[in-house]
Enzyme design. Structure first.
Site, PDB file in Angstrom:
ATOM      1  N   GLY A  44      14.804  -2.908  12.001  1.00 18.67           N
ATOM      2  CA  GLY A  44      15.996  -3.099  11.178  1.00 18.67           C
ATOM      3  C   GLY A  44      17.087  -2.196  11.752  1.00 18.67           C
ATOM      4  O   GLY A  44      16.958  -1.665  12.865  1.00 18.67           O
ATOM      5  N   LEU A  45      18.128  -1.994  10.982  1.00 18.13           N
ATOM      6  CA  LEU A  45      19.229  -1.201  11.533  1.00 18.13           C
ATOM      7  C   LEU A  45      18.773   0.196  11.918  1.00 18.13           C
ATOM      8  O   LEU A  45      19.154   0.714  12.975  1.00 18.13           O
ATOM      9  CB  LEU A  45      20.370  -1.143  10.525  1.00 18.13           C
ATOM     10  CG  LEU A  45      21.148  -2.451  10.466  1.00 18.13           C
ATOM     11  CD1 LEU A  45      22.172  -2.422   9.349  1.00 18.13           C
ATOM     12  CD2 LEU A  45      21.825  -2.759  11.792  1.00 18.13           C
ATOM     13  N   GLY A  47      15.624   1.358  12.696  1.00 21.25           N
ATOM     14  CA  GLY A  47      14.681   1.384  13.820  1.00 21.25           C
ATOM     15  C   GLY A  47      15.311   0.914  15.117  1.00 21.25           C
ATOM     16  O   GLY A  47      15.117   1.538  16.173  1.00 21.25           O
ATOM     17  N   HIS A 268      20.222  -4.063  -8.946  1.00 22.80           N
ATOM     18  CA  HIS A 268      21.576  -4.477  -8.563  1.00 22.80           C
ATOM     19  C   HIS A 268      22.139  -5.431  -9.618  1.00 22.80           C
ATOM     20  O   HIS A 268      21.460  -6.384 -10.005  1.00 22.80           O
ATOM     21  CB  HIS A 268      21.507  -5.171  -7.202  1.00 22.80           C
ATOM     22  CG  HIS A 268      22.829  -5.322  -6.535  1.00 22.80           C
ATOM     23  ND1 HIS A 268      23.855  -6.020  -7.094  1.00 22.80           N
ATOM     24  CD2 HIS A 268      23.290  -4.852  -5.347  1.00 22.80           C
ATOM     25  CE1 HIS A 268      24.905  -5.981  -6.266  1.00 22.80           C
ATOM     26  NE2 HIS A 268      24.585  -5.279  -5.210  1.00 22.80           N
ATOM     27  N   SER A 286      26.692 -10.507  -3.300  1.00 20.96           N
ATOM     28  CA  SER A 286      27.161  -9.196  -2.852  1.00 20.96           C
ATOM     29  C   SER A 286      28.068  -8.475  -3.853  1.00 20.96           C
ATOM     30  O   SER A 286      28.896  -9.086  -4.538  1.00 20.96           O
ATOM     31  CB  SER A 286      27.943  -9.375  -1.559  1.00 20.96           C
ATOM     32  OG  SER A 286      28.655  -8.206  -1.262  1.00 20.96           O
ATOM     33  N   ARG A 332      26.191   0.718  -9.515  1.00 21.63           N
ATOM     34  CA  ARG A 332      25.248  -0.350  -9.853  1.00 21.63           C
ATOM     35  C   ARG A 332      24.415  -0.056 -11.094  1.00 21.63           C
ATOM     36  O   ARG A 332      24.160  -0.951 -11.900  1.00 21.63           O
ATOM     37  CB  ARG A 332      24.312  -0.569  -8.671  1.00 21.63           C
ATOM     38  CG  ARG A 332      25.054  -1.163  -7.518  1.00 21.63           C
ATOM     39  CD  ARG A 332      24.216  -1.226  -6.286  1.00 21.63           C
ATOM     40  NE  ARG A 332      25.014  -1.859  -5.244  1.00 21.63           N
ATOM     41  CZ  ARG A 332      24.602  -2.030  -4.006  1.00 21.63           C
ATOM     42  NH1 ARG A 332      23.417  -1.624  -3.639  1.00 21.63           N
ATOM     43  NH2 ARG A 332      25.383  -2.624  -3.123  1.00 21.63           N
TER      44      ARG A 332
HETATM   45  C1  FAD Z   1      20.281  -9.037  -0.030  1.00 21.83           C
HETATM   46  C2  FAD Z   1      20.633  -7.637   0.364  1.00 21.83           C
HETATM   47  C3  FAD Z   1      21.929  -7.318   0.708  1.00 21.83           C
HETATM   48  C4  FAD Z   1      22.268  -6.013   1.078  1.00 21.83           C
HETATM   49  N1  FAD Z   1      23.553  -5.727   1.403  1.00 21.83           N
HETATM   50  C5  FAD Z   1      23.874  -4.464   1.766  1.00 21.83           C
HETATM   51  C6  FAD Z   1      25.213  -4.141   2.135  1.00 21.83           C
HETATM   52  O1  FAD Z   1      26.100  -4.977   2.124  1.00 21.83           O
HETATM   53  N2  FAD Z   1      25.473  -2.864   2.499  1.00 21.83           N
HETATM   54  C7  FAD Z   1      24.519  -1.891   2.537  1.00 21.83           C
HETATM   55  O2  FAD Z   1      24.817  -0.758   2.897  1.00 21.83           O
HETATM   56  N3  FAD Z   1      23.237  -2.197   2.207  1.00 21.83           N
HETATM   57  C8  FAD Z   1      22.892  -3.442   1.842  1.00 21.83           C
HETATM   58  N4  FAD Z   1      21.605  -3.728   1.504  1.00 21.83           N
HETATM   59  C9  FAD Z   1      20.560  -2.730   1.743  1.00 21.83           C
HETATM   60  C10 FAD Z   1      20.228  -2.688   3.231  1.00 21.83           C
HETATM   61  O3  FAD Z   1      20.274  -3.987   3.756  1.00 21.83           O
HETATM   62  C11 FAD Z   1      18.859  -2.096   3.539  1.00 21.83           C
HETATM   63  O4  FAD Z   1      18.665  -0.925   2.812  1.00 21.83           O
HETATM   64  C12 FAD Z   1      18.756  -1.770   5.013  1.00 21.83           C
HETATM   65  O5  FAD Z   1      19.114  -2.885   5.803  1.00 21.83           O
HETATM   66  C13 FAD Z   1      17.355  -1.301   5.376  1.00 21.83           C
HETATM   67  O6  FAD Z   1      17.312  -1.110   6.769  1.00 21.83           O
HETATM   68  P1  FAD Z   1      16.050  -0.464   7.446  1.00 21.83           P
HETATM   69  O7  FAD Z   1      16.327  -0.438   8.905  1.00 21.83           O
HETATM   70  O8  FAD Z   1      15.728   0.818   6.785  1.00 21.83           O
HETATM   71  O9  FAD Z   1      14.831  -1.457   7.124  1.00 21.83           O
HETATM   72  P2  FAD Z   1      14.654  -3.052   7.310  1.00 21.83           P
HETATM   73  O10 FAD Z   1      15.874  -3.742   7.729  1.00 21.83           O
HETATM   74  O11 FAD Z   1      13.961  -3.504   6.070  1.00 21.83           O
HETATM   75  O12 FAD Z   1      13.647  -3.152   8.522  1.00 21.83           O
HETATM   76  C14 FAD Z   1      12.295  -2.835   8.404  1.00 21.83           C
HETATM   77  C15 FAD Z   1      11.637  -3.120   9.734  1.00 21.83           C
HETATM   78  O13 FAD Z   1      10.329  -2.582   9.714  1.00 21.83           O
HETATM   79  C16 FAD Z   1       9.396  -3.538  10.159  1.00 21.83           C
HETATM   80  N5  FAD Z   1       8.140  -3.228   9.480  1.00 21.83           N
HETATM   81  C17 FAD Z   1       7.947  -2.883   8.184  1.00 21.83           C
HETATM   82  N6  FAD Z   1       6.659  -2.580   7.968  1.00 21.83           N
HETATM   83  C18 FAD Z   1       6.031  -2.738   9.146  1.00 21.83           C
HETATM   84  C19 FAD Z   1       4.686  -2.588   9.569  1.00 21.83           C
HETATM   85  N7  FAD Z   1       3.733  -2.197   8.713  1.00 21.83           N
HETATM   86  N8  FAD Z   1       4.390  -2.881  10.859  1.00 21.83           N
HETATM   87  C20 FAD Z   1       5.344  -3.283  11.741  1.00 21.83           C
HETATM   88  N9  FAD Z   1       6.638  -3.427  11.397  1.00 21.83           N
HETATM   89  C21 FAD Z   1       6.966  -3.155  10.115  1.00 21.83           C
HETATM   90  C22 FAD Z   1       9.994  -4.885   9.814  1.00 21.83           C
HETATM   91  O14 FAD Z   1       9.460  -5.862  10.657  1.00 21.83           O
HETATM   92  C23 FAD Z   1      11.486  -4.593  10.100  1.00 21.83           C
HETATM   93  O15 FAD Z   1      11.705  -4.736  11.480  1.00 21.83           O
HETATM   94  C24 FAD Z   1      21.272  -5.018   1.105  1.00 21.83           C
HETATM   95  C25 FAD Z   1      19.958  -5.338   0.753  1.00 21.83           C
HETATM   96  C26 FAD Z   1      19.650  -6.626   0.359  1.00 21.83           C
HETATM   97  C27 FAD Z   1      18.259  -6.912  -0.087  1.00 21.83           C
END
Ligand code: FAD
Length: 640
Positions: A44-45, A47, A268, A286, A332
Site C-alpha cells: 500500500g502507500l 509499504g 466514518h 468521501s 468524523r
Molecule cells: C474507502 C476508503 C477511502 C479512504 N480515503 C482516504 C482519503 O481520502 N484520505 C486518507 O488520508 N485516507 C483515506 N482512507 C484511509 C487510507 O486509505 C488507508 O488508511 C491507507 O491507504 C492504508 O495504507 P497502508 O499502506 O497502511 O495499508 P494498505 O493500503 O491497506 O496496504 C496493505 C498492504 O499489505 C498487504 N498485506 C496485508 N497483510 C498481508 C500479509 N499477511 N501478507 C502479505 N501481504 C499483506 C496487502 O496486500 C497490501 O499490499 C480511506 C480508506 C478507505 C477504506
C-alpha cells in the site's frame, strides 16, 4: 515479561526534534547498504513508499503482498485527499496548525513528537508526489488546488478528484517497479505472511504461503517492516477492501510485539447505509462531499415525504445547528455520533430509516451542475450505480460505518516495535492519530512513514549489524515457525465442519458492532467478551474450509484471517473495557458530557495502552506509555 516502554522521543524543542534526531543517529554508508537485507510486507502507500525508497538508497529489499499486483493494495480505494500544511490558500495554515488540529482531532491521545514530525513532513510529501507525476487537481492559476476536510477550518487537502489514493499509489508503484527493474527490490506478489520469526529476541524474518501453490517458505533479513494496513474488517462490514485483515500484526503480537490501543476504531459518517442483513461490504462516500453537501433529517418523525417536498423550515441541519463554527465539517467521530442520535430518535430516512441526507441542492444552485460534476463526478456515479438514485437530483443517504483503525502495533519514534528490528508503518501501527483520525491524514501518515521516516531511522538499527549476515533460513528458529504454520493450515482444513468461514465472520462482526461499535458500555463489552471465546471455539470445531492447501484456495485464506480476527477482537473489547473514559472514536456511554460529547479522563487515562500477549484465553499484560503534552494544553474538544 516486557520491561518499561521507551518511545525514544528525542530531547529538545518540538520543532527541532526530527532534525536533531537525524543528526545524532548512526548512518549506513552508501557502499554498505547493499550488505543489508530488508523485508517489507505490504505494498500500500506505506509499504510501496518504504520499499521504493530503501531500494533507491541501495538496500536489498524483498517486498511481499497477497495481491496479484502491488497496485491492488487497499490504499487504491482512498478517495478524498491528502493533507499538507502548504498554506497555498493563504487561509492561515501552518505546520503548527496542522499539528494542533491533529492532536486535538485525536482527542489528545497521540504522541506530540510524532504528530509534529508528521506535520513537518507533510509539505515534503506533496513535492515528492508532484515530482513523480501524481496529477493533483490544480486551480485556474496552475497552483495545486486544495479543499477542506473535517476538524479543520483551513483548506489543506490536496486531491485528485475522488481518486487520490489511486493516483498516489500509482506514483509509489512506479517508483517501486523502477527499483524492481534495477534489481534492488525483489517483488513477491500473491504471497501471504503467516508468521514472523524472531531469533534471540530480534526480528529475523517471516514465514509465508504462496497463495497459488500453497508452498510455505521462510525468508530472512536484517530487519522486517510490516505495512499491512488496518483491521477494520474485524467488524465484517466495513469500508475496507474485503481482503484487509489483522493477521500480520496479530502474528507479530503473538511473538512479542505490543498491540497499542486496539479499541480505537474509526466510524466514518458518510457511507452508503446497509440495504439488507446479508450485505458483505459497505461503501464510503468521501468526506470531501461534506465540503459542499449539507447533512439534514426531517424534523418530523417518520416523515414519508420525498426530500424535495420537505420545506426548509421542516428540515434539521443538525450539524450546522449544533456545531456552527465547523458545521458539516466536524470531525468524523462527532459527525457519526450526531447522525446515530438522529436515526436512533426515529428521524432516519430511506426505506430502512437508517440514514440521513447529504444534500447537494444548495451547491448545485450556487456552483452549477458542471462545477459539482468537476469536483465529485466519480463519487456521484458510484452512488448512483449502487443505489439507483441520482445525487444530482435526490439527496444522498448516508450512515456511519467502520472505516479506519487508529490502534495497531506499538512503535517508538523510529517506528520500531518493542521487538528489535521489527518496524511497523502506515495504518498497521498505532501512531499519530490518537483516538480519532482526521480525514485525509492516513495517506499523509502512510507516505510520511514510508518515504521519509523509516529510511532515516532504520540506519540506527542496521549500523550495528554491519558485517553480520542475516540469520539463515536453515536456522532452527525458522523451522520451528514453519512447522507451526503448517500445523495451523492443516488444522483449518481438517475440521470439515458445517458452517462457512463467512458465517463465523458475520457473527463476529455483529457481536463487535453491537457491543464495541459506535457506542460501548461496560455491560455491552462484558457481553462481547462472554460471546467471543465460545464463537472462537465453535469456529475451530465446526468451520468448513473447502479445497486443499496445494491450490489457489480463498476459503483457506479467509479461514486463517478470521481465526486471527477471533483472537484479536477479544483484545479489542478488553482494551475498550479497561479504558474508563470516552475519547475520540472510543465512546463509552457511561462517560459523556451533558451534551452527549466524549468525556475524557486525563488524570487516569492519558496514556497509550500497549498490550502484551500471554496466550489465547489468558489475560494480556498492560503496559503504559504515558503521554506528556508540552506544546498543547489539554482541553475539552469543542467544534462550536
Ligand atoms: C474507502 C476508503 C477511502 C479512504 N480515503 C482516504 C482519503 O481520502 N484520505 C486518507 O488520508 N485516507 C483515506 N482512507 C484511509 C487510507 O486509505 C488507508 O488508511 C491507507 O491507504 C492504508 O495504507 P497502508 O499502506 O497502511 O495499508 P494498505 O493500503 O491497506 O496496504 C496493505 C498492504 O499489505 C498487504 N498485506 C496485508 N497483510 C498481508 C500479509 N499477511 N501478507 C502479505 N501481504 C499483506 C496487502 O496486500 C497490501 O499490499 C480511506 C480508506 C478507505 C477504506
Amino acid at each position: 515479561m516486557i520491561g518499561d516502554l521507551d518511545a525514544k522521543v528525542p530531547a529538545g524543542p518540538l520543532a527541532d526534534k526530527w532534525d536533531n534526531h537525524r543528526f545524532h543517529e548512526k548512518l549506513v554508508a552508501p557502499a554498505n547498504r547493499r550488505r543489508f537485507d530488508v523485508i517489507v510486507v505490504g505494498t500500500g502507500l506505506a509499504g510501496a513508499a518504504a520499499a521504493a525508497t530503501l531500494g533507491e538508497l541501495g538496500y536489498r529489499v524483498k517486498v511481499f503482498t497477497f495481491h496479484d499486483s502491488p497496485r491492488r493494495a487497499h490504499s487504491i480505494a482512498a478517495q478524498g485527499g491528502i493533507n499538507a500544511a502548504k498554506n497555498y490558500k493563504n487561509d492561515g495554515d501552518s505546520i503548527e496548525r496542522l499539528f494542533y488540529d491533529t492532536i486535538k482531532g485525536g482527542d489528545y491521545r497521540s504522541r506530540e513528537a510524532n504528530v509534529y514530525r508528521l506535520a513537518q513532513i507533510s509539505v515534503e510529501i506533496i513535492d515528492q508526489c508532484v515530482a513523480q507525476g501524481v496529477p493533483f487537481a490544480r486551480e485556474y492559476g496552475g497552483l495545486l488546488d486544495t479543499r477542506s476536510f473535517g476538524g479543520a477550518q483551513v483548506s489543506r487537502t490536496f486531491y485528485a478528484r475522488g481518486q487520490t489514493g489511486q493516483q498516489l499509489l500509482l506514483g509509489a508503484y512506479q517508483a517501486l517497479e523502477r527499483q524492481a527493474h534495477l534489481g534492488t527490490v525483489e517483488l513477491h506478489p500473491r504471497v501471504e505472511l503467516l508468521d514472523v520469526v524472531l531469533k534471540d529476541g530480534r526480528a529475523a524474518g517471516i514465514v509465508t504461503r504462496d497463495l497459488v501453490t500453497g508452498e510455505m517458505r521462510s525468508h530472512s533479513a536484517h530487519a522486517v517492516v510490516l505495512a499491512t494496513g488496518g483491521y477494520g474488517n474485524a467488524f465484517y462490514l466495513s469500508t475496507n477492501a474485503k481482503n484487509s485483515n489483522v493477521t500480520a500484526i496479530w502474528r507479530a503480537h503473538r511473538r512479542g510485539a505490543l498491540m497499542a490501543n486496539p479499541c480505537f476504531t474509526q466510524i466514518h459518517p458518510t457511507c452508503i447505509p446497509a440495504s439488507d442483513d446479508f450485505q458483505s461490504k459497505l461503501t464510503l462516500m468521501s468526506e470531501s462531499l461534506r465540503n459542499d453537501g449539507r447533512i439534514w433529517v426531517p424534523q418530523q418523525m417518520d416523515d414519508r415525504r420525498s426530500p424535495d417536498q420537505i420545506p426548509e423550515s421542516e428540515r434539521d441541519y443538525f450539524l450546522e445547528r449544533r456545531y456552527p463554527a465547523f458545521g458539516n465539517l466536524v470531525p468524523r467521530d462527532v459527525a457519526s455520533r450526531a447522525a446515530k442520535r438522529e436515526v436512533d430518535a426515529g428521524r432516519g430516512v430511506g426505506p430502512l430509516k437508517n440514514g440521513v441526507y447529504l444534500d447537494f441542492s444548495d451547491a448545485m444552485r450556487r456552483l452549477g451542475h458542471d462545477a459539482v460534476e468537476e469536483r465529485y463526478s466519480n463519487l456521484f456515479q458510484m452512488y448512483d450505480r449502487i443505489t439507483g438514485e441520482d445525487p444530482y437530483v435526490v439527496p444522498m443517504r448516508i450512515y456511519p460505518a467502520v472505516h479506519y483503525t487508529m490502534g495497531g502495533l506499538w512503535v517508538d519514534y523510529n517506528l520500531m516495535s518493542n521487538v528489535p528490528g521489527l518496524y511497523v508503518l502506515g495504518e498497521a501501527n498505532f501512531s499519530d492519530h490518537g483516538a480519532n483520525r482526521l480525514g485525509a491524514s492516513a495517506l499523509m501518515q502512510g507516505l510520511a512513514d514510508g518515504y521519509f521516516v523509516l529510511p532515516n531511522t532504520i540506519t540506527d538499527y542496521l549500523a550495528d549489524l554491519l558485517g553480520d549476515p542475516p540469520v539463515p533460513t536453515s536456522d532452527p528458529a525458522f523451522a520451528a515457525v514453519e512447522d507451526e504454520v503448517e500445523e495451523r493450515v492443516r488444522g483449518l482444513l481438517a475440521v470439515n465442519g458445517t458452517r462457512s468461514v463467512d458465517w463465523f465472520h458475520r457473527e463476529l462482526g455483529k457481536v463487535l458492532w453491537d457491543n464495541c461499535g459506535m457506542e460501548r458500555s461496560a455491560d455491552s463489552l462484558k457481553k462481547a467478551l462472554g460471546e467471543i471465546p465460545p464463537l472462537r471455539d465453535e469456529f475451530h470445531a465446526d468451520v468448513r474450509v473447502l479445497g486443499e492447501n496445494e491450490t489457489f484456495n480463498q476459503s483457506l485464506e479467509k479461514a486463517g484471517r478470521v481465526a486471527d480476527f477471533l483472537e484479536f477482537s477479544e483484545l479489542m473489547c478488553l482494551d475498550a473495557l479497561h479504558r474508563e473514559e470516552s475519547c475520540g472514536g472510543h465512546f463509552r456511554v457511561e462517560h459523556q458530557t451533558e451534551e452527549g460529547e466524549a468525556l475524557r479522563d486525563d488524570d487516569n487515562f492519558s496514556y497509550v495502552a500497549a498490550w502484551e500477549f500471554t496466550g489465547v484465553d489468558e489475560k494480556p499484560v498492560l503496559h503504559k506509555e504515558e503521554l506528556g503534552f508540552e506544546a498543547v494544553e489539554l482541553s475539552q474538544r469543542s467544534y462550536k
